[in-house]
Design a protein around this motif. Sequence first.
Motif, PDB file in Angstrom:
ATOM      1  N   VAL A 184       0.836  -1.203   0.000  1.00 28.63           N
ATOM      2  CA  VAL A 184       0.000   0.000   0.000  1.00 28.63           C
ATOM      3  C   VAL A 184       0.868   1.248   0.000  1.00 28.63           C
ATOM      4  O   VAL A 184       0.610   2.212  -0.736  1.00 28.63           O
ATOM      5  N   TYR A 185       1.912   1.238   0.815  1.00 33.23           N
ATOM      6  CA  TYR A 185       2.770   2.421   0.927  1.00 33.23           C
ATOM      7  C   TYR A 185       3.435   2.751  -0.404  1.00 33.23           C
ATOM      8  O   TYR A 185       3.388   3.900  -0.872  1.00 33.23           O
ATOM      9  N   PHE A 186       4.061   1.780  -1.025  1.00 33.06           N
ATOM     10  CA  PHE A 186       4.850   2.070  -2.220  1.00 33.06           C
ATOM     11  C   PHE A 186       4.012   2.181  -3.491  1.00 33.06           C
ATOM     12  O   PHE A 186       4.479   2.739  -4.481  1.00 33.06           O
ATOM     13  N   GLN A 187       2.770   1.683  -3.476  1.00 40.69           N
ATOM     14  CA  GLN A 187       1.916   1.805  -4.650  1.00 40.69           C
ATOM     15  C   GLN A 187       0.833   2.867  -4.472  1.00 40.69           C
ATOM     16  O   GLN A 187       0.148   3.200  -5.431  1.00 40.69           O
ATOM     17  N   GLY A 188       0.694   3.382  -3.277  1.00 38.57           N
ATOM     18  CA  GLY A 188      -0.415   4.279  -2.997  1.00 38.57           C
ATOM     19  C   GLY A 188      -0.089   5.750  -3.180  1.00 38.57           C
ATOM     20  O   GLY A 188       1.033   6.139  -3.502  1.00 38.57           O
ATOM     21  N   THR A 189      -1.104   6.562  -2.954  1.00 36.09           N
ATOM     22  CA  THR A 189      -0.951   8.015  -2.997  1.00 36.09           C
ATOM     23  C   THR A 189      -0.250   8.500  -1.728  1.00 36.09           C
ATOM     24  O   THR A 189      -0.069   7.750  -0.768  1.00 36.09           O
ATOM     25  N   ALA A 190       0.096   9.753  -1.709  1.00 34.20           N
ATOM     26  CA  ALA A 190       0.702  10.329  -0.507  1.00 34.20           C
ATOM     27  C   ALA A 190      -0.242  10.218   0.684  1.00 34.20           C
ATOM     28  O   ALA A 190       0.198   9.989   1.817  1.00 34.20           O
ATOM     29  N   ASP A 191      -1.554  10.370   0.446  1.00 36.50           N
ATOM     30  CA  ASP A 191      -2.516  10.252   1.537  1.00 36.50           C
ATOM     31  C   ASP A 191      -2.558   8.825   2.085  1.00 36.50           C
ATOM     32  O   ASP A 191      -2.642   8.621   3.298  1.00 36.50           O
ATOM     33  N   GLU A 192      -2.492   7.836   1.201  1.00 37.93           N
ATOM     34  CA  GLU A 192      -2.478   6.447   1.645  1.00 37.93           C
ATOM     35  C   GLU A 192      -1.172   6.124   2.369  1.00 37.93           C
ATOM     36  O   GLU A 192      -1.167   5.379   3.352  1.00 37.93           O
ATOM     37  N   ARG A 193      -0.076   6.664   1.898  1.00 38.20           N
ATOM     38  CA  ARG A 193       1.206   6.448   2.586  1.00 38.20           C
ATOM     39  C   ARG A 193       1.153   7.002   4.000  1.00 38.20           C
ATOM     40  O   ARG A 193       1.640   6.382   4.948  1.00 38.20           O
ATOM     41  N   ARG A 194       0.577   8.161   4.137  1.00 35.65           N
ATOM     42  CA  ARG A 194       0.480   8.763   5.468  1.00 35.65           C
ATOM     43  C   ARG A 194      -0.365   7.890   6.396  1.00 35.65           C
ATOM     44  O   ARG A 194      -0.025   7.694   7.566  1.00 35.65           O
ATOM     45  N   ALA A 195      -1.461   7.346   5.867  1.00 32.75           N
ATOM     46  CA  ALA A 195      -2.307   6.481   6.687  1.00 32.75           C
ATOM     47  C   ALA A 195      -1.566   5.221   7.105  1.00 32.75           C
ATOM     48  O   ALA A 195      -1.727   4.744   8.235  1.00 32.75           O
ATOM     49  N   VAL A 196      -0.760   4.670   6.213  1.00 36.57           N
ATOM     50  CA  VAL A 196       0.041   3.492   6.567  1.00 36.57           C
ATOM     51  C   VAL A 196       0.970   3.824   7.728  1.00 36.57           C
ATOM     52  O   VAL A 196       1.095   3.049   8.686  1.00 36.57           O
ATOM     53  N   LEU A 197       1.619   4.956   7.663  1.00 36.83           N
ATOM     54  CA  LEU A 197       2.532   5.349   8.749  1.00 36.83           C
ATOM     55  C   LEU A 197       1.775   5.490  10.066  1.00 36.83           C
ATOM     56  O   LEU A 197       2.259   5.084  11.128  1.00 36.83           O
ATOM     57  N   HIS A 198       0.577   6.051  10.020  1.00 34.22           N
ATOM     58  CA  HIS A 198      -0.234   6.174  11.227  1.00 34.22           C
ATOM     59  C   HIS A 198      -0.651   4.801  11.767  1.00 34.22           C
ATOM     60  O   HIS A 198      -0.820   4.627  12.975  1.00 34.22           O
ATOM     61  N   ALA A 199      -0.826   3.839  10.869  1.00 29.42           N
ATOM     62  CA  ALA A 199      -1.324   2.522  11.266  1.00 29.42           C
ATOM     63  C   ALA A 199      -0.235   1.615  11.832  1.00 29.42           C
ATOM     64  O   ALA A 199      -0.559   0.616  12.479  1.00 29.42           O
TER      65      ALA A 199
END
Length: 281
Positions: A147-162
């Motif tokens: 998800v992090y490497f294929q996603g948008t900046a918003d999705e990357r941020r959510a991964v970091l929060h998770a």
Amino acid sequence: MTHPHATPTASTDSTPNARNTEAQPETSTPGAPTPDSATPDTAPIPDTARTPGTTPSPDTALTGLTTLPSLTDLRRRLTTDLDQAAHTWLEHALDEAAAHPGIHGPISAWELRLAEAGRRCGAAHADAARVLILHAARAGADALSRVYFQGTADERRAVLHALPHLVSGPAALPLVEDALRTNDTRLLGAAVGPYAARHLDAHSWRHAVLKCLFTGVPVDHVADLPRRARGDGELARMLGDYAAERTAAGRSVPEDLYRVLDLTESAPPAPGPDHPHGKES
């Protein structure tokens, strides 16, 4: 002592979207959801990452909290704050993720829901919704990396929060380290959360603090900052060097630098299981 106040100029990088999704651009960065009861932290929730001179829009699911909520509390607050259509969509997305967890084929159904979260729940609640979806999907380090490497900046941020909710060990550190190499202040603000506080080694953590200072990310974002900075002479030296460089160049020194420097001058804690990071060699 009164220190000069500075408003450093932050540089930002755009993060390309590697997936063709239904995600809509988001214009605000919600506050970071943080570990559940299985992996509790006690650091306060930081404000959202921001470029100096802008006013971020907070995640209303987290507004006003000074302690880290459990995922149960986070879901309860979203249930209260979302309108009926958004709440119905989120419940369906969570049920779907729970029924089909993990990675399935080129893209899993729950990954598509991550892409929709901003449009369905609104930018103010998207991070929280995505964290809940990732948790329902029981996303491990491999799924989070995808998800992090294929996603948008918003999705990357959510991964970091998770990360604090989903990864108990250091397996996801490459994601934090990647975010710390960017100049995207919203990613940086998420990257220095509780997961980084627990797992970054002393050298990397010190450089993360410096990165916050010279990109303009408030050090309030740095989880567990007082404990990790306390009595850290090497961090104090690095802060002094940075302040000297700015002064020599005729530039003001960020007020946050003095805040961290004051923390380093506090007495170090006694060694033991509550201070696992040790000295940098």
